[in-house]
Structures are given as structure tokens and as C-alpha cells.
Design an enzyme around this catalytic site. Sequence first.
Site, PDB file in Angstrom:
ATOM      1  N   ASN A  90      -4.636   1.355  11.448  1.00 50.23           N
ATOM      2  CA  ASN A  90      -4.908   1.974  10.140  1.00 50.23           C
ATOM      3  C   ASN A  90      -3.676   2.608   9.487  1.00 50.23           C
ATOM      4  O   ASN A  90      -3.654   2.772   8.268  1.00 50.23           O
ATOM      5  CB  ASN A  90      -6.015   3.026  10.341  1.00 50.23           C
ATOM      6  CG  ASN A  90      -6.091   3.992   9.198  1.00 50.23           C
ATOM      7  OD1 ASN A  90      -6.649   3.690   8.144  1.00 50.23           O
ATOM      8  ND2 ASN A  90      -5.491   5.177   9.376  1.00 50.23           N
ATOM      9  N   SER A 142      -5.920  -3.910   2.174  1.00 53.02           N
ATOM     10  CA  SER A 142      -6.201  -3.203   0.920  1.00 53.02           C
ATOM     11  C   SER A 142      -6.703  -4.224  -0.096  1.00 53.02           C
ATOM     12  O   SER A 142      -6.322  -5.396  -0.044  1.00 53.02           O
ATOM     13  CB  SER A 142      -4.922  -2.547   0.384  1.00 53.02           C
ATOM     14  OG  SER A 142      -5.131  -2.083  -0.935  1.00 53.02           O
ATOM     15  N   TYR A 155       4.088  -2.799  -1.033  1.00 51.74           N
ATOM     16  CA  TYR A 155       2.797  -2.428  -0.435  1.00 51.74           C
ATOM     17  C   TYR A 155       1.824  -3.603  -0.490  1.00 51.74           C
ATOM     18  O   TYR A 155       1.222  -3.992   0.518  1.00 51.74           O
ATOM     19  CB  TYR A 155       2.230  -1.228  -1.191  1.00 51.74           C
ATOM     20  CG  TYR A 155       0.908  -0.728  -0.672  1.00 51.74           C
ATOM     21  CD1 TYR A 155       0.833   0.052   0.480  1.00 51.74           C
ATOM     22  CD2 TYR A 155      -0.288  -1.023  -1.334  1.00 51.74           C
ATOM     23  CE1 TYR A 155      -0.381   0.526   0.953  1.00 51.74           C
ATOM     24  CE2 TYR A 155      -1.504  -0.559  -0.867  1.00 51.74           C
ATOM     25  CZ  TYR A 155      -1.551   0.213   0.274  1.00 51.74           C
ATOM     26  OH  TYR A 155      -2.754   0.672   0.751  1.00 51.74           O
ATOM     27  N   LYS A 159       0.135  -5.876   2.548  1.00 49.04           N
ATOM     28  CA  LYS A 159      -1.313  -5.899   2.780  1.00 49.04           C
ATOM     29  C   LYS A 159      -1.864  -7.331   2.714  1.00 49.04           C
ATOM     30  O   LYS A 159      -2.830  -7.667   3.417  1.00 49.04           O
ATOM     31  CB  LYS A 159      -2.014  -4.979   1.784  1.00 49.04           C
ATOM     32  CG  LYS A 159      -1.676  -3.487   1.986  1.00 49.04           C
ATOM     33  CD  LYS A 159      -2.062  -2.978   3.372  1.00 49.04           C
ATOM     34  CE  LYS A 159      -1.899  -1.479   3.517  1.00 49.04           C
ATOM     35  NZ  LYS A 159      -2.328  -0.959   4.819  1.00 49.04           N
ATOM     36  N   ILE A 188      -9.626   5.274  -2.394  1.00 49.34           N
ATOM     37  CA  ILE A 188     -10.309   6.194  -1.485  1.00 49.34           C
ATOM     38  C   ILE A 188      -9.598   7.555  -1.545  1.00 49.34           C
ATOM     39  O   ILE A 188      -8.356   7.608  -1.524  1.00 49.34           O
ATOM     40  CB  ILE A 188     -10.275   5.666  -0.028  1.00 49.34           C
ATOM     41  CG1 ILE A 188     -10.751   4.193   0.046  1.00 49.34           C
ATOM     42  CG2 ILE A 188     -11.116   6.560   0.892  1.00 49.34           C
ATOM     43  CD1 ILE A 188     -12.165   3.903  -0.393  1.00 49.34           C
TER      44      ILE A 188
END
Length: 251
Positions: A90, A142, A155, A159, A188
Site C-alpha cells: 500500500n 489508483s 505517479y 500506478k 480518499i
Amino acid sequence: MKRFEDKVAVVTGAAGGIGSAIARRLAAEGALVVVTDVNEAACNDVVDQVKAEGGDAAAIAADISNKQACAELIQRSFALEKRIDVLVNNAGINRRGNLLSLSEEDWDISFTVNLDSMFHLCRATLPLMVAAGGGAIVNTASQWGLYPAPNHIAYNTTKAAVAAFTQNLARDFAPDKIRVNAICPGEIHTPMLEAGVKRSGRTIADLDKLVPIGRIGKPEEVAALVAFLASDEAAFMCGSLVEITGAQAVA
Ligand SMILES: NC(=O)c1ccc[n+]([C@@H]2O[C@H](COP(=O)([O-])OP(=O)(O)OC[C@H]3O[C@@H](n4cnc5c(N)ncnc54)[C@H](O)[C@@H]3O)[C@@H](O)[C@H]2O)c1
């Protein structure tokens, strides 16, 4: 529900928003949770919280950008009960920027932390799971790895690679009863998201309005999905990329 009684689960990034919720959820369902993060003091806090809630956990701080640290983390985790049933990859970092504005260092460290760590942690864990006759791995990808989103090229690319890594690992090791799945969260409410919101000059209320269900997600909602995927209830789920987004489309 006690779906993880007598099981050991390793959760990386477990001091963070989503990771701590996953650690608490798996512990509440009976797992001995290895709470691991680069932030040692925060690992200890999460372990204290788990124990206060009646669960069991052990803190093993590690910087998973280091290959040797990944191997040692898995060895030390296995040594606790001579088993690792669940690995939740995670931990992640989010470096903002497009191809020209991002530094090479940010590109490199994004791959090191978000992707290479999974390679090293899975390489250390897979032989143990295969020898034990099975196991479950849940990787945090993601929604931004599935659909282009602006100004986060490093990023988002890491992902996307996590998604491909997950599907390929699942395909290779399904015959060994290793189930590998990935979650693809939307927005989130965690420290990572708050940092991004601050940088952009927006508020959480602004983000809430962009989500068709009326609000951004809670870490506990992601933890519930991870617990399901890691449990025997998801016995036929292998190689899945599961979105959890409140129906938000990437703008
Ligand atoms: N929050 C969101 O909206 C969102 C959306 C999609 C995906 N995600 C993903 O969920 C995961 C958790 O994110 P979060 O929102 O809880 O963020 P967070 O920043 O609260 O937690 C991330 C944790 O990872 C740890 N970490 C970072 N680098 C590390 C390293 N080198 N070694 C060990 N630990 C390290 C941090 O210390 C932190 O505790 C990440 O992979 C993130 O990309 C988050």
C-alpha cells in the site's frame, strides 16, 4: 467477521491514511498485522491503536525504497509466526508535475517507492506463500493509473505499471493458489490527499462536489475492500483491478 484468524498480514505504508485503516481492519478480523512504514514512531502509534481495539500487531519500520530493507522486512515478518498469509503493498508517494515540470529525481523515486518496492517485496514473499500452499496479495494502484489525469505523469505511470504488474503476477502464480489483485481508489480523505488539496488551493468540500455520490471516500471504505480481496470470500478473484471511486470519472 473474523476472516483472518490465525493469519499474518503485512501492510506497507501502514502509518498512512489508507494503510492504517487496512491494518486496523485486518487486525479487527483476527490477523496478526505487521505494521510497516518508513515512519517508525507512527508505526508504533498504529500498533498501540490496534491493541487498544483488541487486535494484535507488530511494528517493523522499513524504508521500502531499499531492496535489502524489503527482504529483511519479509524475513522478520515471517519469523513472527512462520507464515505470511497476506501482503498488502500500500505504501506510495505522489510527486506532482508534467513531463517538463517534474524533476528526474521525482520520476526515479516514484518508480522506486511505488513500483520497485512491490517487485522486491513480492520476490521475498512469493516463495514463502508458494511453500505454504497459497496466499493473497493486494496492491494499491489508483484510478489515475487507469485513466489519464493531469499533471501527475510519474505517479500515474507508476500506478499503471502496478496494474500491469498485478495482472501479470496473478497470471503467473494463480496455479500456486496465490491470488493477486489491485485496488484503484479515486479520491480518499488521507494526509496524501490533504497535501494535494492544499497545493492546488482547493478544499475538501470542493472535491466532495466532484464525486457523484456526494463526497470523497473514507480510508475505512478502502480497508473494507482490501479485507474482502485478501479474504477467502474472494477466492475466485485473481488479477482484478477494482475501482473504488464513488462513480467519479477522471476529469
Ligand atoms: N488518498 C487517495 O486519494 C489515494 C487515491 C488513490 C491511490 N492512493 C494510494 O493509496 C496508498 C496510500 O495512500 P494514502 O492516501 O494513505 O497516503 P499517505 O501519505 O497517508 O500514506 C502513505 C504511507 O506510505 C509511507 N511511505 C512512503 N514512502 C515510503 C517508503 N519509502 N518506505 C515505507 N513507507 C513509505 C508514508 O510514510 C505514509 O505513511 C498510496 O499507494 C497511494 O498512492 C491514494
